[in-house]
Scaffold this motif. Structure first.
Motif, PDB file in Angstrom:
ATOM      1  N   ILE A  31      26.789 -25.258  -3.607  1.00  0.00           N
ATOM      2  CA  ILE A  31      27.737 -25.240  -4.752  1.00  0.00           C
ATOM      3  C   ILE A  31      27.753 -24.256  -5.420  1.00  0.00           C
ATOM      4  O   ILE A  31      26.898 -23.413  -5.882  1.00  0.00           O
TER       5      ILE A  31
ATOM      6  N   MET B  53      29.523 -37.216  -0.079  1.00  0.00           N
ATOM      7  CA  MET B  53      30.517 -36.825  -1.114  1.00  0.00           C
ATOM      8  C   MET B  53      30.470 -35.248  -0.991  1.00  0.00           C
ATOM      9  O   MET B  53      31.408 -34.703  -1.616  1.00  0.00           O
ATOM     10  N   TYR B  54      29.454 -34.445  -0.562  1.00  0.00           N
ATOM     11  CA  TYR B  54      29.517 -33.164  -0.332  1.00  0.00           C
ATOM     12  C   TYR B  54      29.380 -32.689   0.920  1.00  0.00           C
ATOM     13  O   TYR B  54      28.851 -33.244   1.720  1.00  0.00           O
ATOM     14  N   LYS B  55      29.784 -31.650   1.237  1.00  0.00           N
ATOM     15  CA  LYS B  55      30.027 -31.050   2.708  1.00  0.00           C
ATOM     16  C   LYS B  55      28.698 -30.319   2.875  1.00  0.00           C
ATOM     17  O   LYS B  55      28.232 -29.460   2.349  1.00  0.00           O
TER      18      LYS B  55
ATOM     19  N   LYS C 220      22.792 -35.847  -8.120  1.00  0.00           N
ATOM     20  CA  LYS C 220      24.142 -35.460  -7.585  1.00  0.00           C
ATOM     21  C   LYS C 220      24.394 -35.870  -6.348  1.00  0.00           C
ATOM     22  O   LYS C 220      25.486 -35.443  -5.745  1.00  0.00           O
TER      23      LYS C 220
ATOM     24  N   THR D 119      25.124 -36.329   6.648  1.00  0.00           N
ATOM     25  CA  THR D 119      25.746 -35.403   7.786  1.00  0.00           C
ATOM     26  C   THR D 119      24.859 -35.256   9.043  1.00  0.00           C
ATOM     27  O   THR D 119      25.099 -35.339  10.028  1.00  0.00           O
TER      28      THR D 119
ATOM     29  N   ILE E 195      23.334 -35.165  -3.700  1.00  0.00           N
ATOM     30  CA  ILE E 195      22.801 -33.982  -2.492  1.00  0.00           C
ATOM     31  C   ILE E 195      22.337 -34.370  -1.235  1.00  0.00           C
ATOM     32  O   ILE E 195      22.552 -34.180  -0.139  1.00  0.00           O
TER      33      ILE E 195
ATOM     34  N   ILE F 292      23.842 -27.613   1.645  1.00  0.00           N
ATOM     35  CA  ILE F 292      24.709 -27.929   0.916  1.00  0.00           C
ATOM     36  C   ILE F 292      24.640 -26.687  -0.195  1.00  0.00           C
ATOM     37  O   ILE F 292      23.614 -26.608  -0.938  1.00  0.00           O
TER      38      ILE F 292
ATOM     39  N   PHE G 218      20.345 -29.282  -9.243  1.00  0.00           N
ATOM     40  CA  PHE G 218      21.126 -30.306  -8.848  1.00  0.00           C
ATOM     41  C   PHE G 218      20.944 -31.765  -8.503  1.00  0.00           C
ATOM     42  O   PHE G 218      21.436 -32.548  -7.764  1.00  0.00           O
TER      43      PHE G 218
ATOM     44  N   SER H 278      24.089 -36.996   0.757  1.00  0.00           N
ATOM     45  CA  SER H 278      25.146 -36.104   1.731  1.00  0.00           C
ATOM     46  C   SER H 278      24.532 -35.511   2.939  1.00  0.00           C
ATOM     47  O   SER H 278      25.043 -35.634   3.901  1.00  0.00           O
TER      48      SER H 278
END
Length: 275
Positions: free
Chosen positions: A183, A134-136, A214, A223, A216, A181, A211, A219
């Protein structure tokens, strides 16, 4: 006598290495001897039957024992050892085993008490997994060192979670083995890993409280797996046995118990408080 390794003591160490019934130390013989020679490990030899090593590490002291047999700890010897170790702060004894009850007798006799237990999980990747973060997540760099170090030490237990030093963290960053990650320019989560041939070890995963919830962590995990999928035949990690949320997350990704446990014990001195 402290820091004096007798020939008999050296023989006890050599005989015990690799046998979980005779030692709780998993350093190599060469590492042990080098650290003793350079006074990075404190050494105590007793009655030509047991060797105790105290290893200072990042604000704690790890205690390793090497014995000839399980019945060496008679009361008078226990008293001598306790007198030598009672002044060490944050003294920890760890046993890694499939059968913990058969391997912790020495720690119990020295009046170490149970603190935490970790379980090891492994995952053999297939060829059809679909991971979508969901997050890079991206490789962290040296500019992130202080923020990552602070987040790790705010999140984890210094006594048991094998935290990296700043020197070690620099090495991880140089090896490109740290994912982050961010934000809005703020560090939200970080993952550290190590590679050993075809194996990949997830060393640390943490998310800032700000966070939480969410995804994180998920994600970062996606990755991490994708980054190492083509070159890794086995992923593994340690997780605290009571951390149900993390256990569920890892199991959803295919991690399974392999039967190995890490049992952490802390020393209690004669006054009844933790060292």
């Amino acid at each position: 006598m402290r820091d004096v390794l007798t020939e008999k003591g050296k023989a006890i160490i050599l005989n015990a290495i690799g046998n979980p019934l005779l030692t709780n130390c998993y350093l190599s013989c060469r590492e042990i001897m080098d650290k003793i020679a350079t006074h990075k490990i404190h050494c105590f030899c007793y009655e030509e039957e047991i060797v105790i090593l105290i290893h200072p590490m990042n604000g704690l002291h790890k205690m390793y024992y090497f014995i000839q047999s399980q019945d060496v700890l008679i009361p008078c010897l226990v008293e001598k050892i306790q007198k030598d170790i009672e002044n060490y702060q944050n003294l920890e004894g760890t046993v890694v085993t499939k059968i913990p009850d058969k391997n912790v007798d020495i720690l119990k006799k020295l009046e170490f008490h149970p603190y935490k237990k970790y379980i090891r999980k492994q995952m053999i990747p297939g060829t059809t997994e679909q991971y979508e973060a969901m997050y890079k997540a991206e490789n962290a760099d040296m500019d992130d060192l202080n923020d990552i170090f602070q987040l790790l030490y705010e999140t984890f237990d210094i006594m048991t979670d094998h935290l990296v030093s700043k020197t070690e963290l620099r090495t991880f960053l140089e090896m490109r083995q740290v994912l982050k990650i961010a934000i809005d320019g703020e560090l939200a989560g970080v993952l550290l890993f190590e590679t050993f041939g075809k194996k990949s070890y997830l060393r640390s995963l943490c998310v800032s409280e700000k966070f939480a919830g969410k995804k994180i962590g998920l994600s970062l995990l996606y990755t991490y797996i994708l980054k190492n999928l083509e070159t890794t035949k086995l992923f593994y990690l340690w997780v605290e046995s009571t951390n149900k949320r993390a256990i569920q997350l890892y199991e959803n990704l295919g991690y399974k118990n392999d039967g190995i446990q890490e049992c952490i014990y802390l020393y209690t001195n004669k006054y009844g408080s933790e060292s």
